[in-house]
Design an enzyme around this catalytic site. Structure first.
Site: not given
Ligand code: NAD
Ligand code: TYD
Length: 353
Positions: A132-134, A158-159, A162
């Site tokens: 992630t960019d975080e 979280y970040s 990661k």
């Molecule tokens: P998500 O939370 O929707 O899905 C995570 C999946 O991992 C789920 O299906 C969960 O059951 C599985 N999981 C969790 N713990 C596990 C374990 N110990 N063993 C096996 N499976 C497990 O997440 P996402 O949004 O799909 O993100 C996927 C990846 O991309 C993550 O690594 C996240 O850090 C990264 N990422 C996500 C975003 C975003 O905007 N969603 C942005 C940047 C990076």
């Molecule tokens: P989120 O989707 O949790 O992603 P991230 O924190 O990983 O960027 O949140 C995106 C942005 O939206 C973040 O600045 C927090 C804000 N946010 C709200 O303002 N209200 C909400 O209920 C949620 C879930 C997020």
């Protein structure tokens, strides 16, 4: 074949569906099915012989080693993680276990498997780590976007977890030669996004007549990437990325949160007007800010464009319209993921406004 971890989650499921729609290479999908993992995301491929679903933990080294020995994948695409910042603030344990310890176990199993491959297979093998960019921390309004060389300054549990996993992946390359690739991408949105994150939460709450909880002043900025663009970036990095390299992936769509919420309200006003004829905007409420809330993320995605020729296909306007449409067309999916555990989370997180 390839091994995907976390393929029942938001991005992983989109990746598996896109992958199988495009080629015949099989996928072993290892997912623990936490609250964020949902078999229904994979309904379209559950009976497909090219998709082998295994419920299990990436931290279970014996299981991962058995799967690697049995299926002999040419690559591991590692999505599995605890991914929600707000949950990490309430309790970081699962984040450390899965994102740090789990990634370590996966790397160890991958290394033992890779060492046993013949020279040609070793050279072709890839461990692609999705991050992630975080990890780069927060930007001031006038600072340049995050490049791959930006120093790590993670601010949330979280970040930080990661960032730790990124460091492990890097070290397994430098120390053991494991052919790793790392992608750091911005906020994804699109189908199957669990409604605890900003965009799906706002759509789902709006339709349910509930408040739209904007943290603080709503002027925090994120870069938004449509999930199928993220999937195409990962396929490209897998195909042509240089082992040991990091690629930042972004949508060139920096927006303040409040603009995102207004855009969603405008689309819903158009596509599914409120019965009383008023705007969904009236449901917007400003609530207490997230502790340590990062003010701005922005991705400089020029390296992946320059070196691998990848650019996102969607603009925010096209992507958000598709996303809102998808949620309107899938009320049964929304209803099913809003389980007891989901309701409990919403009660905990939004209780005190
Ligand atoms: P998500 O939370 O929707 O899905 C995570 C999946 O991992 C789920 O299906 C969960 O059951 C599985 N999981 C969790 N713990 C596990 C374990 N110990 N063993 C096996 N499976 C497990 O997440 P996402 O949004 O799909 O993100 C996927 C990846 O991309 C993550 O690594 C996240 O850090 C990264 N990422 C996500 C975003 C975003 O905007 N969603 C942005 C940047 C990076
Ligand atoms: P989120 O989707 O949790 O992603 P991230 O924190 O990983 O960027 O949140 C995106 C942005 O939206 C973040 O600045 C927090 C804000 N946010 C709200 O303002 N209200 C909400 O209920 C949620 C879930 C997020």
């Amino acid at each position: 074949m390839i091994l995907v971890t976390g393929g029942a989650g938001f991005i992983g499921a989109n990746f598996v569906l896109d992958w199988l729609a495009r080629n015949d290479e099989a996928v072993v999908n290892l997912d623990k099915l936490t609250y964020a993992g949902n078999r229904e995301n994979l309904a379209a491929v559950m009976d497909d012989p090219r998709h082998v679903f295994v419920q299990g933990d990436i931290g279970d080294g014996d299981l991962v080693s058995r799967l690697l020995a049995q299926h002999r994948p040419r690559a591991i695409i590692h999505f599995a993680a605890e991914s929600h910042v707000d949950r990490s603030i309430h309790g970081a344990e699962a984040f450390i276990q899965t994102n740090v310890v789990g990634t370590f176990r996966l790397l160890e199993a991958a290394r033992a498997y890779w060492v046993g491959l013949d020279a040609a297979e070793q050279a072709a093998f890839r461990f692609l780590h999705v991050s992630t960019d975080e990890v780069y921390g927060s930007l001031a309004p006038d600072e340049p976007a995050f490049a791959e060389t930006r120093r790590y300054e993670p601010n949330s549990p979280y970040s930080a977890s990661k960032a730790a996993s990124d460091h492990l992946v890097r070290a397994w390359h430098h120390t053991y030669g494991l052919p790793v690739l790392t992608t750091n991408c911005s906020n994804n949105y699109g189908p199957f996004h669990f409604p605890e994150k900003l965009i799906p939460l706002m759509i789902v709450n709006a339709l349910a007549g509930k408040p739209l909880p904007v943290y603080g002043d709503g002027l925090q900025v994120r870069d938004w990437l449509y999930v199928s663009d993220h999937c195409s970036a990962i396929r490209r990095v897998l195909e042509a990325g240089v082992p040991g390299e990091v690629y930042n992936v972004g949508g060139w769509n920096e927006r303040p949160n409040i603009d995102i919420v207004h855009t969603i309200c405008a689309l819903l006003d158009e596509l599914q007007p409120r019965p009383d004829g008023r705007s969904y905007r009236e449901q917007i409420t400003h609530v207490k800010d997230r502790p340590g809330h990062d003010r701005r993320y922005a991705i400089d995605a020029r390296k992946i464009e320059r070196e691998l020729g990848w650019r996102p296909a969607e603009t925010f306007e096209t992507g958000i319209r598709k996303t809102v449409r998808w949620y309107l067309d899938h009320p049964e999916w929304v209803a099913r993921v809003q389980s007891g555990a989901y309701r409990e989370w919403v009660r905990t997180q939004y209780a005190h406004g």
